[in-house]
Each structure stands twice: as structure tokens, then as C-alpha cells.
Design a protein around this motif. Structure first.
Motif, PDB file in Angstrom:
ATOM      1  N   LYS A 266      -0.140  -4.436   7.402  1.00  0.00           N
ATOM      2  CA  LYS A 266       1.151  -5.061   7.036  1.00  0.00           C
ATOM      3  C   LYS A 266       1.139  -6.498   6.711  1.00  0.00           C
ATOM      4  O   LYS A 266       1.598  -7.319   6.477  1.00  0.00           O
ATOM      5  N   MET A 267       1.415  -6.674   8.088  1.00  0.00           N
ATOM      6  CA  MET A 267       1.498  -8.012   8.107  1.00  0.00           C
ATOM      7  C   MET A 267       0.723  -9.325   7.815  1.00  0.00           C
ATOM      8  O   MET A 267       0.761 -10.047   8.025  1.00  0.00           O
ATOM      9  N   ALA A 268      -0.613  -8.642   8.445  1.00  0.00           N
ATOM     10  CA  ALA A 268      -1.967  -9.250   8.205  1.00  0.00           C
ATOM     11  C   ALA A 268      -1.923  -9.227   6.292  1.00  0.00           C
ATOM     12  O   ALA A 268      -2.323 -10.457   5.985  1.00  0.00           O
ATOM     13  N   GLY A 269      -1.186  -8.311   5.999  1.00  0.00           N
ATOM     14  CA  GLY A 269      -1.050  -8.646   4.220  1.00  0.00           C
ATOM     15  C   GLY A 269      -0.518  -9.565   3.733  1.00  0.00           C
ATOM     16  O   GLY A 269       0.211 -10.424   3.148  1.00  0.00           O
ATOM     17  N   VAL A 349       4.263  -4.634  -7.239  1.00  0.00           N
ATOM     18  CA  VAL A 349       3.692  -5.099  -6.707  1.00  0.00           C
ATOM     19  C   VAL A 349       1.880  -6.293  -7.914  1.00  0.00           C
ATOM     20  O   VAL A 349       1.953  -7.385  -7.246  1.00  0.00           O
ATOM     21  N   LEU A 350       2.815  -5.709  -8.853  1.00  0.00           N
ATOM     22  CA  LEU A 350       1.566  -6.763  -9.443  1.00  0.00           C
ATOM     23  C   LEU A 350       2.342  -8.161 -10.321  1.00  0.00           C
ATOM     24  O   LEU A 350       1.597  -8.737 -10.369  1.00  0.00           O
ATOM     25  N   LEU A 351       3.618  -7.963 -10.159  1.00  0.00           N
ATOM     26  CA  LEU A 351       4.738  -9.308 -10.083  1.00  0.00           C
ATOM     27  C   LEU A 351       4.295 -10.533  -9.584  1.00  0.00           C
ATOM     28  O   LEU A 351       3.740 -11.234  -9.842  1.00  0.00           O
ATOM     29  N   LEU A 352       3.813  -9.586  -8.254  1.00  0.00           N
ATOM     30  CA  LEU A 352       3.770 -10.602  -7.536  1.00  0.00           C
ATOM     31  C   LEU A 352       2.181 -11.089  -7.544  1.00  0.00           C
ATOM     32  O   LEU A 352       2.211 -12.175  -6.632  1.00  0.00           O
ATOM     33  N   THR A 353       1.167 -10.585  -7.828  1.00  0.00           N
ATOM     34  CA  THR A 353      -0.006 -11.157  -7.256  1.00  0.00           C
ATOM     35  C   THR A 353      -0.409 -11.605  -8.800  1.00  0.00           C
ATOM     36  O   THR A 353      -1.762 -12.127  -8.865  1.00  0.00           O
ATOM     37  N   GLU A 354       0.077 -11.031 -10.053  1.00  0.00           N
ATOM     38  CA  GLU A 354      -0.822 -10.998 -11.124  1.00  0.00           C
ATOM     39  C   GLU A 354      -1.045 -12.750 -12.298  1.00  0.00           C
ATOM     40  O   GLU A 354      -2.347 -12.739 -11.913  1.00  0.00           O
ATOM     41  N   GLU A 355      -0.080 -14.072 -11.307  1.00  0.00           N
ATOM     42  CA  GLU A 355      -0.259 -15.400 -11.771  1.00  0.00           C
ATOM     43  C   GLU A 355      -1.324 -15.374 -10.958  1.00  0.00           C
ATOM     44  O   GLU A 355      -2.240 -16.663 -11.414  1.00  0.00           O
ATOM     45  N   MET A 384      -0.206   0.449   0.073  1.00  0.00           N
ATOM     46  CA  MET A 384      -1.198   0.527  -0.438  1.00  0.00           C
ATOM     47  C   MET A 384      -1.685   0.267  -1.243  1.00  0.00           C
ATOM     48  O   MET A 384      -3.179  -0.008  -1.780  1.00  0.00           O
ATOM     49  N   PHE A 385      -0.577   0.006  -2.438  1.00  0.00           N
ATOM     50  CA  PHE A 385      -1.734  -0.361  -3.660  1.00  0.00           C
ATOM     51  C   PHE A 385      -1.617  -2.508  -3.801  1.00  0.00           C
ATOM     52  O   PHE A 385      -2.731  -2.249  -4.268  1.00  0.00           O
ATOM     53  N   LEU A 386      -1.107  -2.437  -2.326  1.00  0.00           N
ATOM     54  CA  LEU A 386      -1.159  -3.776  -2.268  1.00  0.00           C
ATOM     55  C   LEU A 386      -2.420  -4.375  -1.905  1.00  0.00           C
ATOM     56  O   LEU A 386      -3.428  -4.871  -2.202  1.00  0.00           O
ATOM     57  N   ASN A 387      -3.437  -3.491  -0.996  1.00  0.00           N
ATOM     58  CA  ASN A 387      -4.229  -2.979  -0.447  1.00  0.00           C
ATOM     59  C   ASN A 387      -5.381  -2.482  -1.041  1.00  0.00           C
ATOM     60  O   ASN A 387      -6.243  -4.160  -1.056  1.00  0.00           O
ATOM     61  N   LEU A 388      -5.638  -2.195  -1.982  1.00  0.00           N
ATOM     62  CA  LEU A 388      -6.132  -1.787  -2.847  1.00  0.00           C
ATOM     63  C   LEU A 388      -6.655  -2.930  -4.435  1.00  0.00           C
ATOM     64  O   LEU A 388      -7.678  -3.810  -4.273  1.00  0.00           O
ATOM     65  N   ILE A 389      -4.979  -4.163  -4.948  1.00  0.00           N
ATOM     66  CA  ILE A 389      -5.133  -4.337  -5.234  1.00  0.00           C
ATOM     67  C   ILE A 389      -6.266  -6.147  -4.578  1.00  0.00           C
ATOM     68  O   ILE A 389      -6.883  -6.251  -5.354  1.00  0.00           O
ATOM     69  N   THR A 390      -5.912  -5.803  -3.452  1.00  0.00           N
ATOM     70  CA  THR A 390      -6.394  -7.195  -2.740  1.00  0.00           C
ATOM     71  C   THR A 390      -7.792  -7.288  -2.673  1.00  0.00           C
ATOM     72  O   THR A 390      -8.443  -8.178  -3.083  1.00  0.00           O
ATOM     73  N   ASN A 391      -8.279  -5.759  -2.707  1.00  0.00           N
ATOM     74  CA  ASN A 391      -9.685  -5.366  -1.895  1.00  0.00           C
ATOM     75  C   ASN A 391     -10.238  -6.280  -3.622  1.00  0.00           C
ATOM     76  O   ASN A 391     -11.428  -6.275  -3.334  1.00  0.00           O
ATOM     77  N   ALA A 392      -9.476  -5.535  -4.326  1.00  0.00           N
ATOM     78  CA  ALA A 392     -10.198  -5.863  -6.208  1.00  0.00           C
ATOM     79  C   ALA A 392     -10.465  -6.761  -5.940  1.00  0.00           C
ATOM     80  O   ALA A 392     -11.439  -8.275  -6.877  1.00  0.00           O
ATOM     81  N   ARG A 393      -9.115  -7.357  -6.052  1.00  0.00           N
ATOM     82  CA  ARG A 393      -9.668  -8.811  -6.447  1.00  0.00           C
ATOM     83  C   ARG A 393     -10.517  -9.770  -5.397  1.00  0.00           C
ATOM     84  O   ARG A 393     -11.060 -10.564  -5.426  1.00  0.00           O
ATOM     85  N   SER A 457      -8.342   2.105   5.333  1.00  0.00           N
ATOM     86  CA  SER A 457      -8.301   2.712   7.006  1.00  0.00           C
ATOM     87  C   SER A 457      -6.740   3.605   6.753  1.00  0.00           C
ATOM     88  O   SER A 457      -6.438   4.586   6.759  1.00  0.00           O
ATOM     89  N   VAL A 458      -5.700   2.466   6.173  1.00  0.00           N
ATOM     90  CA  VAL A 458      -4.685   2.066   6.359  1.00  0.00           C
ATOM     91  C   VAL A 458      -3.953   3.309   4.796  1.00  0.00           C
ATOM     92  O   VAL A 458      -3.426   3.843   5.732  1.00  0.00           O
ATOM     93  N   SER A 459      -4.604   2.750   4.605  1.00  0.00           N
ATOM     94  CA  SER A 459      -4.131   3.365   2.972  1.00  0.00           C
ATOM     95  C   SER A 459      -4.691   4.325   3.099  1.00  0.00           C
ATOM     96  O   SER A 459      -3.810   5.943   2.531  1.00  0.00           O
TER      97      SER A 459
END
Lengths: 500, 123
Positions: A266-269, A349-355, A384-393, A457-459
Motif C-alpha cells: 500500500k505504501m508503495a502504491g 479509486v477512478l476519481l483519483l486516477t482518471e485524469e 486491490m482495485f488500485l493495484n488492478l487499475i495501475t497494472n492495466a495502466r 499477490s497482495v490482491s
């Protein structure tokens, strides 16, 4: 049913044959007839009859009483004496061999029948008793703790193991109340199960509670409680206990490691997130400061007006980013699960990442079916969502692409899928992606994009703890879909109740 | 460069308002400023004319920044490329970009004077 075989020991041939005829008429096969004590002992050993009819007075070295003694010392075969003698001394000797009956000569058919039947009944009862004594030994020496209590919860019986579990002697543990052996925080739960059991609401239940030992230390015990009856009346419960402290400790340790791992990821994220936000914020500050400076230097009023408008709109943009950030971080971080709308959680989560995604040429497509409420740990889910979304990014970097997020209800589960149009995952790597420290990014994976190899693995751990599943389908060069399946219904505590 | 006036400058940043700001700032000084919102356009412009300065943002969608840098320097080795960054960058990346031909770095938010200091003396 096998027929009862009878051995006749009688030295008078005519009497013996008469007895045989009567027995066979009554339905008892005769295994053999022997005329002496010695032969009787030999035959009993060899043939193992169910019963011996023994004449006391026999020709030969030993009489019937001695023969009976020897047979009884080797086996449990019941002996019935047949005798014409009734002197006291002989009777006393005979008694010592614990005979199953006495039949006087001349033998009457009804005497023979009733004596044999009574002897066989007694033998059966004795066998049962012996068996129950064996059961008793099983219970007493069992490696699981067994207690029997009454309706009030007072202990009436304890086996060795149960006493040992609580650090008492059997004598000490008896007459104690079950309550005195239970951790104060668990008393209410144990009392409820006990009440349900003795009131007949459930005939058995299984649960885990914390036991308090005589020395005050705590053990985790898994308990099976079964209703204890006498006839139709409920008189208490039988409790079977296993010590699962070591297992529990190992689980707790694992949970703690998981939490620590989740925390570091989470800290890394957050670090990655902070980098993105810093970049965006510095851009805004740059635009604001740059236009203020421009307004100060230009001489044209319309330039000044335009610059000030830009300053105002970017100040508002900055305020919105802060608001989104607060929405994201305001989530309760406690480990308790709460009811949430999963769509709203994804949106936070998207609010923060969409821009940030727009800038990377990534289009986000939401396909939310009205998802039901779920019982989850919000902070963990967001992570978990943030992990999957940033992975996709990262998979779509630098080309950009499309990220489709879909929620779909499937009976009592919800499928949440994240489909990207990125580089995809090589077939041979697909099976390893949930392994800790497996990555194709960062220093470990020798990639340009930062990564720790812990995100998935955390997700995986988070989803599993919520009773869900996560899997990935990927086609190299085309993209990847991660599907998270979560239960809708509240996860019930571990409890097995067999309804009456 | 003999005549410092009227420099030909290219801004490469995916945030258009940053580019606009540069245009306004540098036009005040009489420089000719163009901008590109992505690497592809930046390279195309660099092929069309020779720039004295390129201000290049460190995070670019599409072609990665270091490739844009290399390409521009290959087209014209006289072009000075200044990297603009909105976040702290580690020294490893800094050195790498220097090796690839970046002449300077600007940390956002910067002032007009910070930019001017990088340009040849105006007086």
C-alpha cells in the motif's frame, strides 16, 4: 444368527445321550459329548462351545468342578453344573467357579431350557458390560478432551485429556462450572451455544473458544457440543475438545505477515500515486504562477483578464484533486468489514486516477450493472482495485488504450472485471503472476516501469480473505482481463448447527 | 550563437496550458515559440526546422521522453534540450538523460527568470 453350541460333560453314556436328545429337541446343537474332566478342558479349548453342561462327579483324575475351574481360567465360556449331589462342601467348591446355573438330576426339560436361557442372557450382559468398560477406557484415554456437564453447566465428568487441557486434575475439574474455564470475552458465546443445546434448539454445534487454564494461560479450543440425554430427558451436554492453539498461532502469524505485506505494498502504491499527484499539482502551480507572472508583465488588459481567468479555473482544479484525494483516503482503515456499494468504491479509486489516465491516452469505460451491497474491508478493496487499475495502466504504457471495468451480478456473487488493451501476459508467465515478488517490472523484473512484484499477490490475499476468487485471462499483444468474484451475502461465522 | 535575439523555441508538454504559458512568456521577449503535445509532433516539427531550444516534459504519453530527446538531438546536435520535471527524479535517470544530450533541468513550478537564465544573454 449362529446357533448356540453346547458341550456335554457326562460320564454316564445313557444320561449324556438323553441330555443330547432333549437339547436338540429344544433347538441347541451339541458340539460334542466327553466323559472326563481332562477331555472337557481339551475340548473346550478346541471347539470353543457357547456353553458347557458339566457333571460334577466324573471318572478320572479331576472332577467337574476342577474341570470348570480350568476352563473358566482360560475363557469366558459359561458353565452349568448337572449334579445329583447336594452336599454343602461340594456346593461351596462349585460356587467358587462362578457357575451360570445348577441343574439337578433327574433333569427336567423345562429346567434345562430356562437355566440355559438365563445363562446365555447373563453371558450376553457380561459381554456388553465388558465392551462398555472398553468404551469407557477409550473415552478416558482419548486424546481429545471430553467433558459432560449438566443443564447448569456444572462438570459431571472429565476424561484425562480434558483435565490436562485446562491444567487441572480430574478431581479438581469436576464440580467446576464450564464458565470458569472460558475466557470472559467468550462466555456469552459459549453460554448461548450451551443454552441452545440443552433447550433442544440444536442437537450439536461446533465452534472455537478460548479456554482459561488453571495457571491463567489461554488455549484455543475447538469444541463439538452434543446434547446429552437420559431417556428422553435432556440432562446436559457432551463436549469434545481439541487444542488448536498452535494452529491458531500460525494463522495469526500468517495474518500479521499478510497485513505487513499489504501495508508495504500500500505504501508503495501510495508512493506511485503521490508521484502522479505531485506531477499534476506542480503543473497546476506552474500554470497559476506562470500566468500571474505574465499578467504582471503584459501591458494589455485583455491578456491580464484572460490570465486571471486561467488562474481561477486552475485553482478550482487543484481544489477538486484535493477533494478526490480526501474521498479516497477518508475510507475507514480498520480491519472491520462494512457494507458498501462496490461501484462507489471503484469510482473512488477512478476519481483519483482518471485524469492521470487521460494523459496517458487511456480511456476508461465503465459498465456497471447495479451491483448489490457487499460486506468488505473498504481500505483493502480499494487497494486491490488500485493495484488492478495501475497494472492495466502499466500494461498500456506508453501506447495507451482502453480499460473496461465491468460489474455483473451472478446469483449470490458479483463478478468485477478489468479488461485492458495492453501488452498482455506471456502464456508461460500467466501461472506465476500471483506469486509474491514475481514481476516483469522494476529492478526485480528488469523493466522500465517501477514495480515490486507484490501487487497481485497482495490482491490475491485480499480477495481470498473476503471469500472471493481472482483470475486472469490474457492474450499476448491483445490485452488482459482480471476477474474478481466476490460473495454478495454476508460471510457467516464458522458454526455448524444440525437442526433437530 | 552570434545573435541571441529571436530564438526559435519548441515546447513539448502534454499539458496544453503549460505550452500556452511558454508561448505567452517567451513572446513577451520576442522569441518564436511553437509547441507539441506529443513526441510524434515534436519530432515532425524538429525535422521541419531547426530549434535553438526545446523544453521537454519528462512524462510524455506515446513515445517515451528519452527517445524524443535522442531523436531531436540526432536531427540537430545544435539544439539544446531542457528537461522539465514535475516530480523529483532520481540521479540515475538524471545522468541517463544528460548522457543522451539533455543540457539542463527545470523543476516545476519555475519562474520566468529561471527560463531566461537558461537562454543566451538578452542584453
Amino acid at each position: 444368527m449362529t446357533k448356540t453350541k453346547i458341550l456335554i460333560v457326562e460320564d454316564e453314556r445313557i444320561t449324556a445321550e438323553a441330555i443330547q436328545t432333549t437339547l436338540e429337541f429344544l433347538g441347541y446343537p451339541v458340539s460334542s459329548i466327553v466323559p472326563s474332566g481332562e477331555e472337557a478342558v481339551k475340548e473346550a479349548k478346541k471347539e470353543k462351545p457357547d456353553l458347557v453342561l458339566m457333571d460334577i462327579k466324573l471318572k478320572g483324575e479331576i472332577d467337574g468342578i476342577e474341570a470348570a475351574r480350568q476352563i473358566r481360567s482360560l475363557s469366558d465360556i459359561p458353565i452349568i453344573y448337572i449334579t445329583a449331589l447336594t452336599n454343602k462342601a461340594t456346593l461351596e467348591r462349585a460356587k467358587k467357579t462362578a457357575p451360570y446355573g445348577y441343574i439337578h438330576k433327574p433333569i427336567e426339560e423345562k429346567d434345562l431350557f430356562s437355566t440355559i436361557e438365563m445363562a446365555l442372557l447373563r453371558r450376553d450382559l457380561e459381554l456388553e458390560l465388558k465392551e462398555s468398560e472398553q468404551y469407557r477406557e477409550v473415552v478416558e484415554k482419548a486424546r481429545i478432551g471430553i467433558l459432560i456437564d449438566d443443564i447448569e453447566g456444572t462438570i459431571l465428568y472429565s476424561n484425562e485429556k480434558a483435565a490436562e487441557l485446562f491444567g487441572y486434575s480430574i478431581k479438581e475439574i469436576k464440580k467446576q462450572s464450564i464458565k470458569s474455564l472460558v475466557h470472559p470475552d467468550d462466555i456469552k458465546m459459549v453460554a448461548k451455544f450451551h443454552k441452545d443445546c440443552v433447550q433442544g434448539k440444536s442437537v450439536s454445534s461446533r465452534y472455537v473458544f478460548r479456554g482459561i487454564r488453571k495457571d491463567g494461560s489461554i488455549r484455543y479450543l475447538e469444541l463439538d457440543a452434543v446434547i446429552h440425554k437420559k431417556g428422553d430427558e435432556v440432562i446436559g451436554t457432551r463436549l469434545y475438545m481439541r487444542d488448536i492453539t498452535e494452529r491458531k498461532k500460525a494463522e495469526e502469524e500468517k495474518d500479521m505477515l499478510h497485513q505487513q505485506l499489504a501495508h508495504s505494498v500500500k505504501m508503495a502504491g501510495i508512493g506511485t500515486l503521490a508521484g502522479g499527484i505531485a506531477h499534476e499539482f506542480n503543473n497546476i502551480l506552474q500554470i497559476i504562477e506562470g500566468h500571474v507572472e505574465f499578467a504582471q508583465r503584459t501591458k494589455k488588459q485583455e491578456d491580464i483578464d484572460e490570465a486571471l481567468n486561467i488562474v481561477t479555473s486552475y485553482a478550482q482544479k487543484a481544489a477538486k484533486i484535493i477533494k478526490d484525494l480526501l474521498t479516497f483516503s477518508s475510507v475507514d482503515e480498520s480491519t472491520r468489514k462494512k457494507r458498501v456499494n462496490i461501484d462507489e468504491l471503484i469510482d473512488s479509486v477512478l476519481l483519483l486516477t482518471e485524469e492521470h489516465f487521460k494523459k496517458r491516452n487511456i480511456e476508461i469505460v465503465r459498465k456497471f450493472q447495479k451491483a448489490p451491497q457487499m460486506e468488505v474491508n473498504k481500505g483493502e478493496m480499494q487497494q486491490m482495485f488500485l493495484n488492478l487499475i495501475t497494472n492495466a495502466r502499466d500494461a498500456m504504457f506508453p501506447k495507451g488504450g482502453k480499460l473496461k471495468i465491468e460489474t455483473k451480478r451472478n446469483r449470490n456473487r458479483v463478478n468485477i472485471s478489468f479488461t485492458d488493451t495492453g501488452v498482455g501476459i506471456k502464456k508461460e508467465n500467466l501461472s506465476r503472476i500471483f506469486e509474491p515478488f514475481y514481476t516483469t517490472k522494476g529492478a526485480i523484473g528488469k523493466g522500465d516501469i517501477p514495480g515490486t512484484g507484490l501487487g497481485l499477490s497482495v490482491s490475491y490475499g485480499i480477495v481470498k480473505r473476503h471469500g472471493g476468487t481472482i483470475d486472469a485471462k490474457s492474450q499476448e499483444g491483445k490485452g488482459t482481463t482480471f476477474t474478481v468474484t466476490m460473495p454478495v451475502a454476508k460471510i457467516k461465522p464458522k458454526k455448524v448447527i444440525v437442526e433437530k | 550563437m552570434e545573435s541571441p535575439k529571436d530564438l526559435n523555441i519548441l515546447i513539448v508538454d502534454d499539458e496544453e496550458m503549460i505550452c500556452e504559458m511558454f508561448v505567452k512568456w517567451l513572446s513577451l521577449r520576442g522569441h518564436k515559440v511553437q509547441y507539441a503535445l506529443d513526441g510524434k509532433k515534436a519530432i515532425r516539427l524538429a525535422k521541419q526546422e531547426t530549434f535553438d531550444f526545446v523544453f521537454l516534459d519528462i512524462v510524455m504519453p506515446g513515445i517515451p521522453t528519452h527517445e524524443i530527446l535522442e531523436e531531436i538531438r540526432e536531427i540537430s546536435s545544435s539544439t539544446k534540450v531542457v528537461i522539465i520535471t514535475g516530480k523529483l527524479i532520481n540521479s540515475g535517470l538524471l545522468n541517463e538523460l544528460k548522457l543522451k544530450g539533455a543540457s539542463d533541468f527545470l523543476q516545476k513550478p519555475f519562474k520566468l527568470d529561471d527560463v531566461m537564465k537558461l537562454l543566451p544573454d538578452q542584453d
